[in-house]
Write a protein that holds these residues in place. Structure first.
Motif, PDB file in Angstrom:
ATOM      1  N   VAL A 155      -5.814   5.209 -11.917  1.00 56.13           N
ATOM      2  CA  VAL A 155      -4.466   5.227 -12.502  1.00 56.13           C
ATOM      3  C   VAL A 155      -4.239   3.979 -13.343  1.00 56.13           C
ATOM      4  O   VAL A 155      -3.722   4.054 -14.469  1.00 56.13           O
ATOM      5  CB  VAL A 155      -3.404   5.350 -11.391  1.00 56.13           C
ATOM      6  CG1 VAL A 155      -2.003   5.097 -11.951  1.00 56.13           C
ATOM      7  CG2 VAL A 155      -3.473   6.736 -10.754  1.00 56.13           C
ATOM      8  N   ARG A 156      -4.613   2.822 -12.822  1.00 53.22           N
ATOM      9  CA  ARG A 156      -4.433   1.577 -13.588  1.00 53.22           C
ATOM     10  C   ARG A 156      -5.273   1.600 -14.869  1.00 53.22           C
ATOM     11  O   ARG A 156      -4.814   1.153 -15.927  1.00 53.22           O
ATOM     12  CB  ARG A 156      -4.817   0.366 -12.725  1.00 53.22           C
ATOM     13  CG  ARG A 156      -3.852   0.089 -11.591  1.00 53.22           C
ATOM     14  CD  ARG A 156      -4.148  -1.240 -10.903  1.00 53.22           C
ATOM     15  NE  ARG A 156      -3.269  -1.479  -9.780  1.00 53.22           N
ATOM     16  CZ  ARG A 156      -2.024  -1.949  -9.871  1.00 53.22           C
ATOM     17  NH1 ARG A 156      -1.534  -2.240 -11.074  1.00 53.22           N
ATOM     18  NH2 ARG A 156      -1.291  -2.140  -8.796  1.00 53.22           N
ATOM     19  N   THR A 199      -3.764   6.321   4.171  1.00 51.08           N
ATOM     20  CA  THR A 199      -4.933   6.898   3.517  1.00 51.08           C
ATOM     21  C   THR A 199      -4.559   8.204   2.823  1.00 51.08           C
ATOM     22  O   THR A 199      -3.927   9.069   3.422  1.00 51.08           O
ATOM     23  CB  THR A 199      -6.049   7.190   4.537  1.00 51.08           C
ATOM     24  OG1 THR A 199      -6.416   5.961   5.184  1.00 51.08           O
ATOM     25  CG2 THR A 199      -7.265   7.786   3.847  1.00 51.08           C
ATOM     26  N   VAL A 200      -4.937   8.299   1.562  1.00 50.18           N
ATOM     27  CA  VAL A 200      -4.760   9.556   0.831  1.00 50.18           C
ATOM     28  C   VAL A 200      -6.122   9.996   0.315  1.00 50.18           C
ATOM     29  O   VAL A 200      -6.985   9.170   0.031  1.00 50.18           O
ATOM     30  CB  VAL A 200      -3.770   9.398  -0.355  1.00 50.18           C
ATOM     31  CG1 VAL A 200      -2.388   9.061   0.148  1.00 50.18           C
ATOM     32  CG2 VAL A 200      -4.262   8.372  -1.358  1.00 50.18           C
ATOM     33  N   ALA A 203      -8.281   3.838  -2.854  1.00 49.83           N
ATOM     34  CA  ALA A 203      -8.736   2.706  -3.667  1.00 49.83           C
ATOM     35  C   ALA A 203      -9.236   3.204  -5.021  1.00 49.83           C
ATOM     36  O   ALA A 203      -8.935   2.627  -6.067  1.00 49.83           O
ATOM     37  CB  ALA A 203      -9.832   1.938  -2.930  1.00 49.83           C
ATOM     38  N   VAL A 204     -10.001   4.290  -5.013  1.00 46.88           N
ATOM     39  CA  VAL A 204     -10.488   4.882  -6.259  1.00 46.88           C
ATOM     40  C   VAL A 204      -9.321   5.420  -7.072  1.00 46.88           C
ATOM     41  O   VAL A 204      -9.268   5.271  -8.294  1.00 46.88           O
ATOM     42  CB  VAL A 204     -11.503   6.010  -5.962  1.00 46.88           C
ATOM     43  CG1 VAL A 204     -11.938   6.684  -7.263  1.00 46.88           C
ATOM     44  CG2 VAL A 204     -12.718   5.449  -5.226  1.00 46.88           C
ATOM     45  N   GLY A 255     -10.233  10.946  -7.526  1.00 46.29           N
ATOM     46  CA  GLY A 255      -9.603   9.929  -8.369  1.00 46.29           C
ATOM     47  C   GLY A 255      -9.770  10.165  -9.863  1.00 46.29           C
ATOM     48  O   GLY A 255      -8.789  10.163 -10.612  1.00 46.29           O
ATOM     49  N   PRO A 256     -10.997  10.383 -10.349  1.00 49.00           N
ATOM     50  CA  PRO A 256     -11.180  10.632 -11.780  1.00 49.00           C
ATOM     51  C   PRO A 256     -10.435  11.868 -12.283  1.00 49.00           C
ATOM     52  O   PRO A 256      -9.917  11.874 -13.402  1.00 49.00           O
ATOM     53  CB  PRO A 256     -12.696  10.802 -11.917  1.00 49.00           C
ATOM     54  CG  PRO A 256     -13.253   9.984 -10.800  1.00 49.00           C
ATOM     55  CD  PRO A 256     -12.291  10.176  -9.676  1.00 49.00           C
TER      56      PRO A 256
END
Length: 343
Positions: free
Chosen positions: A188-189, A213-214, A182-183, A218-219
């Motif tokens: 990415v968006r 699930t991955v 989700a993060v 994220g950042p």
């Protein structure tokens, strides 16, 4: 010298002046005391006056009229050269160690400056411009604000790249804070939307297809994407769209790709594409420090993945491939930081 010329010549008469002093003050007393001497470094004098480096060993046997001293000379040119080279190498190593220690202190100061003295003012400027953007402005004022926001984001990215590079070279590695998909999708968006807003004349197409699930930071993946997408905007053909895709390729594994049309990357550049401070030489825009792809590849390695590239006359594609669970297959739900050592 011939055998007849040598016959009856005192040993000391074959030595250089400096070696005669060593012979009389050290060699002879040691021979008399111990009955033998091994490996004394002396110089013989050839018939033409040149010096011949030798290692002299001697042994005395018998006594009285039967006393006999046998002397052997071993050519020592190679050993002398080796000793000189060894001494020179040691001096150079010691000098390099001192230089490295000084540079280490300078790098620590450099990282501190980047982390505080530069990032804080940039954050202040970004906050101020954000507040100004919410005010009622003329069309020109709004354009200036948008340009300033784009410049601030570019400056912040450059500083973070340099900071990551410095930390990596100091051995701190790329720090990761693992989170779920989700993060990742949000990051990415956000990166794509920010670069769309800053490049309104360019088309960026985004396709996301995540299943299961991955695990990743994220950042950090967003930072990697920002570097890749920035490169695509700089070097890609502006008449063609840029394609960004994020999808799972296996349970827990995912790939993130950026594809653009334009001139292919030269084979000579391919070999050093992910080296620090490597920039394209076949493009008029020489902005940046050449750290973007290096940082991107280090983020990929920190995740236990890899950053692949292919380039031909039609497309240039960069693809991040992260294995199931990220680092060492970890699948815990904690938010602890993981530091992966750099080179």
């Amino acid at each position: 010298m011939s055998a007849s010329e040598l016959d009856g010549t005192p040993v000391i008469g074959l030595l250089s002046k400096a070696s005669r002093v060593v012979y009389e003050t050290s060699f002879v007393p040691m021979l008399a005391l111990n009955g033998k001497v091994d490996g004394a470094s002396l110089d013989l004098i050839a018939k033409d006056g040149s010096k011949v480096p030798v290692l002299l060993s001697a042994e005395t046997t018998g006594s009285g009229k039967e006393c006999r001293t046998t002397i052997a000379f071993l050519l020592a040119d190679a050993r002398r050269a080796f000793e000189r080279d060894l001494a020179k190498a040691r001096a150079e190593a010691e000098a390099q160690l001192l230089l490295t220690q000084r540079e280490g202190k300078l790098r620590e100061q450099f990282v501190a400056i980047l982390g505080h003295d530069l990032l804080n003012p940039v954050a202040s400027i970004s906050s101020s411009v954000g507040m100004l953007a919410r005010e009622s402005l003329s069309e020109t004022g709004q354009e200036i604000v948008e340009l300033t926001q784009g410049s601030v984001k570019r400056m912040s990215l450059l500083i973070h790249n340099i900071l990551d590079f410095a930390r990596n070279r100091l051995g701190g590695g790329i720090e990761l804070n693992m989170s779920d998909e989700a993060v990742l999708e949000t990051e990415v968006r956000q990166v794509v939307n920010e670069l769309r807003a800053a490049n309104t004349d360019r088309e960026i197409q985004l396709d996301i297809s995540l299943q299961g699930t991955v695990r990743c930071d994220g950042p950090r993946v967003g930072q990697l994407l920002s570097n890749l997408l920035g490169n695509a905007l700089t070097y890609g053909d502006p008449e063609h769209p840029i394609f960004v895709n994020l999808n799972t390729i296996d349970e827990g594994a995912f790939e993130l790709g950026v594809r653009n049309a334009g001139a292919p990357i030269p084979p000579s550049a391919m070999e050093r594409l992910f080296d620090p401070f490597m920039r394209s030489t076949n493009h008029g825009d020489q902005m940046g420090l050449g750290l973007g792809l290096y940082i991107a590849s280090e983020i990929a390695k920190a995740h236990g993945g890899k950053l692949e590239v292919s380039s031909n006359d039609d497309w240039t594609t960069f693809t991040l491939v992260v294995p199931p669970g990220g680092i060492d297959g970890q699948t815990d739900s904690g938010q602890g930081e993981t530091a992966i050592g750099g080179t």
